[in-house]
Write a protein that holds these residues in place. Structure first.
Motif, mmCIF file in Angstrom:
data_model
loop_
_atom_site.group_PDB
_atom_site.id
_atom_site.type_symbol
_atom_site.label_atom_id
_atom_site.label_comp_id
_atom_site.label_asym_id
_atom_site.label_seq_id
_atom_site.Cartn_x
_atom_site.Cartn_y
_atom_site.Cartn_z
ATOM 1 N N UNK A 1 26.167 -22.055 27.308
ATOM 2 C CA UNK A 1 27.181 -21.544 26.389
ATOM 3 C C UNK A 1 28.372 -20.967 27.162
ATOM 4 N N UNK B 1 30.357 -23.827 28.781
ATOM 5 C CA UNK B 1 31.180 -24.558 27.800
ATOM 6 C C UNK B 1 32.400 -23.728 27.389
ATOM 7 N N UNK C 1 39.390 -23.483 21.182
ATOM 8 C CA UNK C 1 38.284 -23.819 20.276
ATOM 9 C C UNK C 1 37.691 -25.188 20.564
ATOM 10 N N UNK D 1 36.978 -28.505 23.600
ATOM 11 C CA UNK D 1 36.972 -29.012 24.969
ATOM 12 C C UNK D 1 37.429 -30.468 24.902
ATOM 13 N N UNK E 1 37.283 -34.418 20.444
ATOM 14 C CA UNK E 1 37.083 -33.171 21.183
ATOM 15 C C UNK E 1 35.624 -32.742 21.073
ATOM 16 N N UNK E 2 35.229 -31.865 21.980
ATOM 17 C CA UNK E 2 33.913 -31.239 21.844
ATOM 18 C C UNK E 2 34.164 -29.783 21.447
ATOM 19 N N UNK E 3 33.758 -29.398 20.234
ATOM 20 C CA UNK E 3 34.043 -28.032 19.806
ATOM 21 C C UNK E 3 33.410 -27.004 20.752
ATOM 22 N N UNK E 4 34.119 -25.918 21.007
ATOM 23 C CA UNK E 4 33.593 -24.867 21.882
ATOM 24 C C UNK E 4 32.508 -24.099 21.146
ATOM 25 N N UNK E 5 31.498 -23.602 21.895
ATOM 26 C CA UNK E 5 30.493 -22.777 21.223
ATOM 27 C C UNK E 5 31.100 -21.442 20.771
ATOM 28 N N UNK E 6 30.374 -20.800 19.878
ATOM 29 C CA UNK E 6 30.899 -19.565 19.289
ATOM 30 C C UNK E 6 31.083 -18.466 20.336
ATOM 31 N N UNK F 1 25.524 -23.425 19.531
ATOM 32 C CA UNK F 1 26.935 -23.631 19.185
ATOM 33 C C UNK F 1 27.479 -22.692 18.099
ATOM 34 N N UNK F 2 26.693 -22.417 17.070
ATOM 35 C CA UNK F 2 27.230 -21.660 15.926
ATOM 36 C C UNK F 2 26.206 -20.643 15.404
ATOM 37 N N UNK G 1 34.358 -32.121 13.290
ATOM 38 C CA UNK G 1 35.339 -31.167 13.811
ATOM 39 C C UNK G 1 36.032 -31.716 15.058
ATOM 40 N N UNK G 2 35.212 -32.286 15.960
ATOM 41 C CA UNK G 2 35.777 -32.834 17.191
ATOM 42 C C UNK G 2 36.779 -33.937 16.918
ATOM 43 N N UNK H 1 40.911 -33.854 17.454
ATOM 44 C CA UNK H 1 41.550 -34.877 18.282
ATOM 45 C C UNK H 1 42.676 -35.570 17.515
#
Lengths: 468, 244
Positions: A422, A425, A433, A435, A449-454, B14-15, B217-218, B222
């Motif tokens: 985490x 990343x 927000x 990557x 994109x690869x969303x960033x972890x919280x 992640x969340x 989301x990704x 983009x």
């Protein structure tokens, strides 16, 4: 070239992409509307699917007996039933038949088994001219024998404009763009072939054991010309296509045609039993069945035998998000889409199609539309298991899965690993927000994109909350 | 009701706020919520990649950790389905573990399914308002029948309007390891999904499985689209979930 490289090439082909988009709506919407109409008339399509599955299973449980019964009844009507272990033997048998009858030209209606066997090439090598008469197959044949990209709509990847160019070039006539006129032009070319061919070769949607008949489901009428005008008619089809009775045929037609083209019934359903009788004006003088195994017996004895229920409607590919995106040519052999991803490794060798069982999101849209309830995602997953068992997956992938399971069964280590992951990343995201480039998953970030972890793991946050 | 939360490995990593939102919703529904601390992953990556041995190892771990609870709830249709419908089949040759897998299976639920059909709760601590569109994740939809449950819950929120997109039931292209094995195909499927989301005109896209949501989301980001991508638990739990 492997599936993946071919898929990328198809993604980059703007023409194919635009044609696929149009086709998707047609097939999916038409099937949906046809089933809605069936339900509105009081039909129960789910019950029909269940009955279709049971019927196909019942046949496959005694396949040898039904085939023998078919042979007895077809022979009683004067047809000759020949058996081919594989595609090469099927080709030899058909070339022999052609030579025996002095055949120079053979008209063909659509047959996927002839694609499996490479029959056209075998006929050409023997000096016999094969002429495809299904409009789609004809277009492919005059385009330097391009392979089909769909089992029932072989030119679904082509636009009208491409075909207009092709016709103008090959027919050496002014370029037409009206579909009716283009079709008429093709009919005129084909008509002379129909009348001059010495042999007609058809596939077979079903073989009816109790009558020794072959059933053909078509929309263009070419099947009737192929099977009735020449003096010799050869049916080439797979041994799994046999069904017990005409009653069974009626059940499967209701399922097949709605699932395939969304019609309640196709324009033509031909039931061909024996040759021209005394006093008949039309019909062949000789009728042959070439029934091909080509891996089907092995499949029947395997854990993949659900696949033999397949009645070749194409609904699985029409509804597949992967097929919809890349089309049929990416799959590399005769059968595309989910059914192809199961059949190709089983018929052509698992090591020759390593990508295919993985070329699916396992969304199960194919499974829920299949008219005979083949659990396609389960079969794909079982093929993946076979690859792992045979050590056919790349070492890096096998090790990654082992390492993942090893760490995930050690909670303390897992907690530590995810804690660092985490933070790593988030460092890559640089406070943002997303990557944009992730070295560990380049395939992911090439297209999104690869969303960033919280921020922290749930585990860390939950432990802190419990302490406070 | 004593409920154990299966957080899922993606939510953990992640969340986390989705996990806390799930706790808040379950507690509001009157459940006593436990979060077994040693939990990690349901084993789906191994299972779907053909590594049956790895899948069985993790399945045994999950069964042992969760079988003592009355119910197990996961904020994911895909993980709930793995435990509910796939674990028993992993142990056909092992009567003891098969029995334990079967005994656990029927008590495992996806979050919205549990709230609607088991807890039958109307208590939604949400102040969320806006127009949303809902993506039906494949496994939840086709293996667990998750379709009306999230919509029924969202309909109870006065400030929320649901605008259905075209092809809500179509795959987003994630497919677990598919997304990293065939990135280009996966991203192209995601693009189609995102086009439908954008055409819907909704203020936010909501779903019940984080894997799909990360993929969506990704792709949206983009494409330069900042539409919020939310888990249904976050929407139903409102700001209380977000503050965690």
């Amino acid at each position: 070239m492997h599936f993946k490289a071919r898929a990328v090439a198809q993604l980059a082909d703007a023409g194919v992409q635009s044609n696929l988009k149009k086709a998707k709506g047609k097939f999916v919407d038409k099937r949906r509307d046809a089933i809605a109409e069936f339900l509105a008339q009081g039909g129960d399509f789910e019950a029909l699917r269940e009955a279709g599955m049971e019927l196909r299973n019942r046949v496959l449980a005694d396949l040898d007996l039904w085939l023998e019964k078919f042979e007895v009844n077809a022979t009683a009507r004067g047809a000759k039933v020949l058996w081919a272990r594989d595609g090469a033997e099927a080709c030899r048998l058909i070339v022999d038949i052609a030579k025996r009858h002095g055949v120079k030209k053979a008209t063909k209606s659509k047959s996927m088994l002839s694609e499996e066997a490479g029959l056209n090439q075998a006929l050409e090598a023997a000096g016999i001219q094969p002429v495809e008469t299904d409009l789609g197959e004809y277009i492919l044949q005059i385009n330097d024998n391009e392979p089909p990209s769909h089992i029932i709509a072989p030119v679904v990847h082509k636009s009208k404009e491409e075909i207009a160019d092709l016709f103008a070039r090959v027919h050496k006539k002014p370029r037409l763009t009206d579909i009716g006129e283009m079709t008429r032009e093709a009919r005129e070319v084909l008509r002379s072939h129909f009348l001059s061919a010495d042999m007609g070769i058809s596939g077979g949607n079903f073989l009816v054991a109790e009558t020794g008949s072959v059933a053909l489901v078509t929309n263009e009428g070419n099947g009737r010309m192929v099977t009735t005008v020449p003096k010799v008619h050869v049916v080439i089809t797979g041994i799994e296509k046999v069904i017990p009775t005409l009653e069974d045929l009626s059940l499967l037609l209701r399922l097949l045609i709605r699932s395939a083209t969304g019609q309640p019934i196709s324009n033509y359903v031909s039931l061909l039993t024996g040759m021209k009788g005394e006093g008949d004006l039309d019909g062949p003088e000789n009728m042959y069945f070439v029934l091909v195994d080509n891996g089907r017996s092995d499949l029947l004895a395997s854990e993949f035998n659900d696949m033999l229920r397949c009645i070749r409607c194409g609904a699985c590919m029409n509804h597949c998000p992967v097929y919809q995106t890349i089309g049929g040519h990416a799959y590399g052999w005769v059968y595309p889409g989910p059914m192809g991803s199961v059949l190709t490794p089983l018929y052509m060798g698992m090591e020759n199609a390593l990508d295919l069982p993985h070329a699916a999101t396992l969304c199960n849209q194919c499974g829920v539309v299949c008219p005979v309830k083949i659990p396609l995602p389960d079969l794909l997953r079982t093929l993946r298991e076979k690859q792992v068992e045979k050590k056919l997956r790349p070492l890096s992938e096998r090790l990654a899965l082992k390492a993942w399971a090893w760490v995930a069964t050690r909670p303390a280590l897992y907690a530590l690993g995810t804690k660092f992951a985490v933070r790593y990343l988030n460092w890559l995201a640089g406070g943002g927000k997303s990557i944009a480039v992730l070295g560990a998953a380049p395939e992911w970030t090439a297209g999104r994109d690869f969303p960033a972890p919280q921020g922290r793991t749930f585990r860390e946050m939950y432990a802190r909350r419990k302490r406070s | 009701m004593r409920v154990a939360l299966f957080v899922t490995c993606l939510v953990d990593l992640m969340r986390p706020r989705i996990g806390f939102a799930a706790i808040r919703l379950l507690e509001a529904a009157g459940c006593e919520v436990a979060v077994p601390e040693s939990q990690t992953c349901c084993g789906q990556p191994g299972f779907n990649s053909g590594d049956r041995a790895a899948a069985m190892m993790l399945a045994k771990k999950v069964i042992a950790e969760f079988e003592a609870y009355e119910y197990v709830v996961a904020p994911s249709g895909s993980c709930a389905d793995q435990i509910r419908n796939e674990y028993p089949g992993l142990f056909v040759a092992d009567p003891e573990w098969h029995g334990r897998a079967v005994a656990l299976a029927s008590r495992v639920f996806e979050l919205t399914d549990f709230l609607v059909n088991v807890a039958k709760s109307d208590a939604l601590p949400s102040d969320f308002s806006g127009t949303i569109t809902y993506h039906d994740s494949c496994t939840g939809l086709r293996s667990l029948g998750i379709k009306s449950q999230p919509r029924a819950l969202l309909a109870k929120l006065r400030g929320v309007t649901l605008k259905e997109m075209d092809g809500a039931e179509e795959c987003c292209g994630f497919g677990g390891t598919f997304s990293v094995k065939f990135g280009a195909v996966s991203a192209a499927i995601a693009e189609r999904k995102c086009d439908c989301i954008r055409t819907s005109g909704a203020d936010a896209i909501v779903g019940g499985d984080l894997g799909c949501l990360l993929n969506i989301e990704g792709k949206l980001r983009r494409m330069g689209d900042e539409t919020p991508v939310l888990h249904v638990a976050e929407v139903l739990a409102g700001e209380g979930g977000k503050q965690q």
